[in-house]
Design a protein around this motif. Structure first.
Motif, PDB file in Angstrom:
ATOM      1  N   ARG A 241       0.812  -1.226   0.000  1.00  0.00           N
ATOM      2  CA  ARG A 241       0.000   0.000   0.000  1.00  0.00           C
ATOM      3  C   ARG A 241       0.845   1.276   0.000  1.00  0.00           C
ATOM      4  O   ARG A 241       0.584   2.202  -0.766  1.00  0.00           O
ATOM      5  N   ALA A 242       1.851   1.357   0.833  1.00  0.00           N
ATOM      6  CA  ALA A 242       2.650   2.591   0.925  1.00  0.00           C
ATOM      7  C   ALA A 242       3.308   2.904  -0.420  1.00  0.00           C
ATOM      8  O   ALA A 242       3.282   4.055  -0.869  1.00  0.00           O
ATOM      9  N   THR A 243       3.877   1.901  -1.062  1.00  0.00           N
ATOM     10  CA  THR A 243       4.525   2.128  -2.359  1.00  0.00           C
ATOM     11  C   THR A 243       3.495   2.508  -3.411  1.00  0.00           C
ATOM     12  O   THR A 243       3.723   3.426  -4.209  1.00  0.00           O
ATOM     13  N   ARG A 244       2.361   1.827  -3.429  1.00  0.00           N
ATOM     14  CA  ARG A 244       1.300   2.156  -4.393  1.00  0.00           C
ATOM     15  C   ARG A 244       0.847   3.594  -4.211  1.00  0.00           C
ATOM     16  O   ARG A 244       0.665   4.333  -5.184  1.00  0.00           O
ATOM     17  N   ASP A 245       0.649   3.998  -2.967  1.00  0.00           N
ATOM     18  CA  ASP A 245       0.211   5.361  -2.690  1.00  0.00           C
ATOM     19  C   ASP A 245       1.268   6.386  -3.112  1.00  0.00           C
ATOM     20  O   ASP A 245       0.937   7.421  -3.687  1.00  0.00           O
ATOM     21  N   GLN A 246       2.532   6.116  -2.831  1.00  0.00           N
ATOM     22  CA  GLN A 246       3.608   7.029  -3.227  1.00  0.00           C
ATOM     23  C   GLN A 246       3.674   7.195  -4.738  1.00  0.00           C
ATOM     24  O   GLN A 246       3.945   8.288  -5.239  1.00  0.00           O
ATOM     25  N   LEU A 247       3.418   6.125  -5.472  1.00  0.00           N
ATOM     26  CA  LEU A 247       3.479   6.178  -6.934  1.00  0.00           C
ATOM     27  C   LEU A 247       2.185   6.702  -7.557  1.00  0.00           C
ATOM     28  O   LEU A 247       2.154   6.982  -8.752  1.00  0.00           O
ATOM     29  N   GLY A 248       1.118   6.818  -6.764  1.00  0.00           N
ATOM     30  CA  GLY A 248      -0.153   7.296  -7.288  1.00  0.00           C
ATOM     31  C   GLY A 248      -0.888   6.269  -8.128  1.00  0.00           C
ATOM     32  O   GLY A 248      -1.683   6.628  -9.010  1.00  0.00           O
ATOM     33  N   LEU A 249      -0.650   4.999  -7.864  1.00  0.00           N
ATOM     34  CA  LEU A 249      -1.315   3.940  -8.616  1.00  0.00           C
ATOM     35  C   LEU A 249      -2.738   3.726  -8.110  1.00  0.00           C
ATOM     36  O   LEU A 249      -3.081   4.084  -6.987  1.00  0.00           O
ATOM     37  N   VAL A 250      -3.554   3.118  -8.950  1.00  0.00           N
ATOM     38  CA  VAL A 250      -4.958   2.843  -8.636  1.00  0.00           C
ATOM     39  C   VAL A 250      -5.086   1.388  -8.202  1.00  0.00           C
ATOM     40  O   VAL A 250      -4.519   0.495  -8.831  1.00  0.00           O
TER      41      VAL A 250
ATOM     42  N   SER B  81       6.922  -9.919  14.908  1.00  0.00           N
ATOM     43  CA  SER B  81       5.505 -10.298  14.846  1.00  0.00           C
ATOM     44  C   SER B  81       4.611  -9.112  15.187  1.00  0.00           C
ATOM     45  O   SER B  81       3.638  -8.831  14.468  1.00  0.00           O
ATOM     46  N   GLU B  82       4.918  -8.411  16.277  1.00  0.00           N
ATOM     47  CA  GLU B  82       4.126  -7.252  16.687  1.00  0.00           C
ATOM     48  C   GLU B  82       4.164  -6.151  15.637  1.00  0.00           C
ATOM     49  O   GLU B  82       3.146  -5.506  15.359  1.00  0.00           O
ATOM     50  N   THR B  83       5.320  -5.934  15.042  1.00  0.00           N
ATOM     51  CA  THR B  83       5.462  -4.889  14.028  1.00  0.00           C
ATOM     52  C   THR B  83       4.629  -5.210  12.799  1.00  0.00           C
ATOM     53  O   THR B  83       3.892  -4.355  12.295  1.00  0.00           O
ATOM     54  N   VAL B  84       4.724  -6.436  12.311  1.00  0.00           N
ATOM     55  CA  VAL B  84       3.939  -6.840  11.134  1.00  0.00           C
ATOM     56  C   VAL B  84       2.449  -6.743  11.451  1.00  0.00           C
ATOM     57  O   VAL B  84       1.667  -6.221  10.645  1.00  0.00           O
ATOM     58  N   GLN B  85       2.030  -7.215  12.600  1.00  0.00           N
ATOM     59  CA  GLN B  85       0.616  -7.159  12.961  1.00  0.00           C
ATOM     60  C   GLN B  85       0.133  -5.718  13.081  1.00  0.00           C
ATOM     61  O   GLN B  85      -0.984  -5.398  12.689  1.00  0.00           O
ATOM     62  N   ALA B  86       0.967  -4.828  13.590  1.00  0.00           N
ATOM     63  CA  ALA B  86       0.602  -3.412  13.693  1.00  0.00           C
ATOM     64  C   ALA B  86       0.458  -2.796  12.301  1.00  0.00           C
ATOM     65  O   ALA B  86      -0.460  -2.010  12.054  1.00  0.00           O
ATOM     66  N   VAL B  87       1.372  -3.137  11.388  1.00  0.00           N
ATOM     67  CA  VAL B  87       1.281  -2.627  10.013  1.00  0.00           C
ATOM     68  C   VAL B  87      -0.008  -3.119   9.374  1.00  0.00           C
ATOM     69  O   VAL B  87      -0.742  -2.341   8.758  1.00  0.00           O
ATOM     70  N   PHE B  88      -0.311  -4.386   9.519  1.00  0.00           N
ATOM     71  CA  PHE B  88      -1.547  -4.928   8.936  1.00  0.00           C
ATOM     72  C   PHE B  88      -2.771  -4.266   9.552  1.00  0.00           C
ATOM     73  O   PHE B  88      -3.701  -3.901   8.855  1.00  0.00           O
ATOM     74  N   ALA B  89      -2.778  -4.072  10.873  1.00  0.00           N
ATOM     75  CA  ALA B  89      -3.921  -3.440  11.536  1.00  0.00           C
ATOM     76  C   ALA B  89      -4.092  -2.001  11.067  1.00  0.00           C
ATOM     77  O   ALA B  89      -5.211  -1.544  10.808  1.00  0.00           O
ATOM     78  N   ARG B  90      -2.994  -1.274  10.931  1.00  0.00           N
ATOM     79  CA  ARG B  90      -3.044   0.107  10.469  1.00  0.00           C
ATOM     80  C   ARG B  90      -3.554   0.165   9.032  1.00  0.00           C
ATOM     81  O   ARG B  90      -4.366   1.016   8.691  1.00  0.00           O
ATOM     82  N   GLN B  91      -3.104  -0.744   8.192  1.00  0.00           N
ATOM     83  CA  GLN B  91      -3.545  -0.766   6.798  1.00  0.00           C
ATOM     84  C   GLN B  91      -5.030  -1.106   6.711  1.00  0.00           C
ATOM     85  O   GLN B  91      -5.760  -0.539   5.920  1.00  0.00           O
ATOM     86  N   LEU B  92      -5.474  -2.053   7.541  1.00  0.00           N
ATOM     87  CA  LEU B  92      -6.888  -2.423   7.516  1.00  0.00           C
ATOM     88  C   LEU B  92      -7.752  -1.261   7.995  1.00  0.00           C
ATOM     89  O   LEU B  92      -8.813  -0.983   7.452  1.00  0.00           O
ATOM     90  N   THR B  93      -7.296  -0.536   9.026  1.00  0.00           N
ATOM     91  CA  THR B  93      -8.028   0.616   9.529  1.00  0.00           C
ATOM     92  C   THR B  93      -8.064   1.706   8.460  1.00  0.00           C
ATOM     93  O   THR B  93      -9.105   2.281   8.182  1.00  0.00           O
ATOM     94  N   PHE B  94      -6.919   1.957   7.824  1.00  0.00           N
ATOM     95  CA  PHE B  94      -6.843   2.950   6.768  1.00  0.00           C
ATOM     96  C   PHE B  94      -7.764   2.577   5.615  1.00  0.00           C
ATOM     97  O   PHE B  94      -8.488   3.404   5.094  1.00  0.00           O
ATOM     98  N   HIS B  95      -7.755   1.303   5.241  1.00  0.00           N
ATOM     99  CA  HIS B  95      -8.574   0.848   4.121  1.00  0.00           C
ATOM    100  C   HIS B  95     -10.067   0.967   4.424  1.00  0.00           C
ATOM    101  O   HIS B  95     -10.856   1.267   3.554  1.00  0.00           O
ATOM    102  N   ALA B  96     -10.433   0.768   5.691  1.00  0.00           N
ATOM    103  CA  ALA B  96     -11.836   0.815   6.071  1.00  0.00           C
ATOM    104  C   ALA B  96     -12.351   2.238   6.236  1.00  0.00           C
ATOM    105  O   ALA B  96     -13.555   2.473   6.253  1.00  0.00           O
ATOM    106  N   SER B  97     -11.455   3.188   6.358  1.00  0.00           N
ATOM    107  CA  SER B  97     -11.871   4.586   6.528  1.00  0.00           C
ATOM    108  C   SER B  97     -12.447   5.144   5.242  1.00  0.00           C
ATOM    109  O   SER B  97     -12.023   4.787   4.157  1.00  0.00           O
ATOM    110  N   PRO B  98     -13.429   6.086   5.350  1.00  0.00           N
ATOM    111  CA  PRO B  98     -14.011   6.661   4.151  1.00  0.00           C
ATOM    112  C   PRO B  98     -13.047   7.572   3.421  1.00  0.00           C
ATOM    113  O   PRO B  98     -12.125   8.089   3.927  1.00  0.00           O
TER     114      PRO B  98
END
Length: 184
Positions: free
Chosen positions: A123-132, A167-184
């Motif tokens: 997600r971070a790389t896609r967003d930086q590049l402006g991809l859809v 493990s905690e770092t990966v899970q935090a990244v996934f949780a943050r991405q899921l929260t970001f994705h679920a936001s309007p």
């Protein structure tokens, strides 16, 4: 720590102690290599802004008919997506394979090539590049993410701390991405 896009066929570096901890989408098959499932990710379709697939709903037929990029360090031009398409009587054309997700995203930026990748970890790389990003029009299981290490480290407290931190770092990244994705 080594983050790999696909499972290797040999975990020699782990066995020799050259790599302490590795991530992989596949559980190890060799004896002496331990693993822990730390998360899973869903696949998404990635295209450049203005790509023809962004006009109208993305059907499985339109997806299969597009020119695709694959991510494979070994140059493989087939993966489970192809098996799922074949089961539905469809076939996709893979124009090229790149060694990393970042490489294929760069190619997708300036072409009509389509790349299908895990969502949270790209997600971070896609967003930086402006991809859809489009939803994959094909039901597939999520991609697992495992941490792998050699059994010699099972009782090593420092290595246990490293595994827990990773493990905690990966899970935090996934949780943050899921929260970001679920936001309007």
């Amino acid at each position: 720590m080594r983050l790999s896009a696909e499972p290797g066929t040999d975990d020699a570096e782990l066995r020799r102690g050259e790599v302490d901890l590795e991530s992989s989408a596949g559980a190890p098959t060799l004896p002496g290599i331990r693993h822990r499932l730390v998360g899973s990710d869903r696949l998404v379709v990635v295209v450049r802004p203005g790509h023809p697939l962004t006009d109208g709903p993305l059907t499985i037929e339109r997806y299969a008919a597009a020119q695709h990029l694959a991510v494979s360090r070994r140059g493989s031009l087939r993966d489970p997506i192809d098996d799922a398409l074949t089961a539905r009587g469809l076939e996709r054309r893979i124009a090229a394979a790149g060694p990393t997700a970042a490489f294929t995203l760069q190619l997708a930026l300036d072409t009509d090539l389509v790349v299908t990748l895990p969502d949270a970890v790209t997600r971070a790389t896609r967003d930086q590049l402006g991809l859809v990003t489009l939803p994959l029009p094909l039901p597939l299981p999520e991609v697992p993410l495992y941490l792998l290490w050699h059994q010699r480290y099972d009782d090593d407290r420092a290595h246990g701390w490293l595994r827990d931190l990773a493990s905690e770092t990966v899970q935090a990244v996934f949780a943050r991405q899921l929260t970001f994705h679920a936001s309007p």
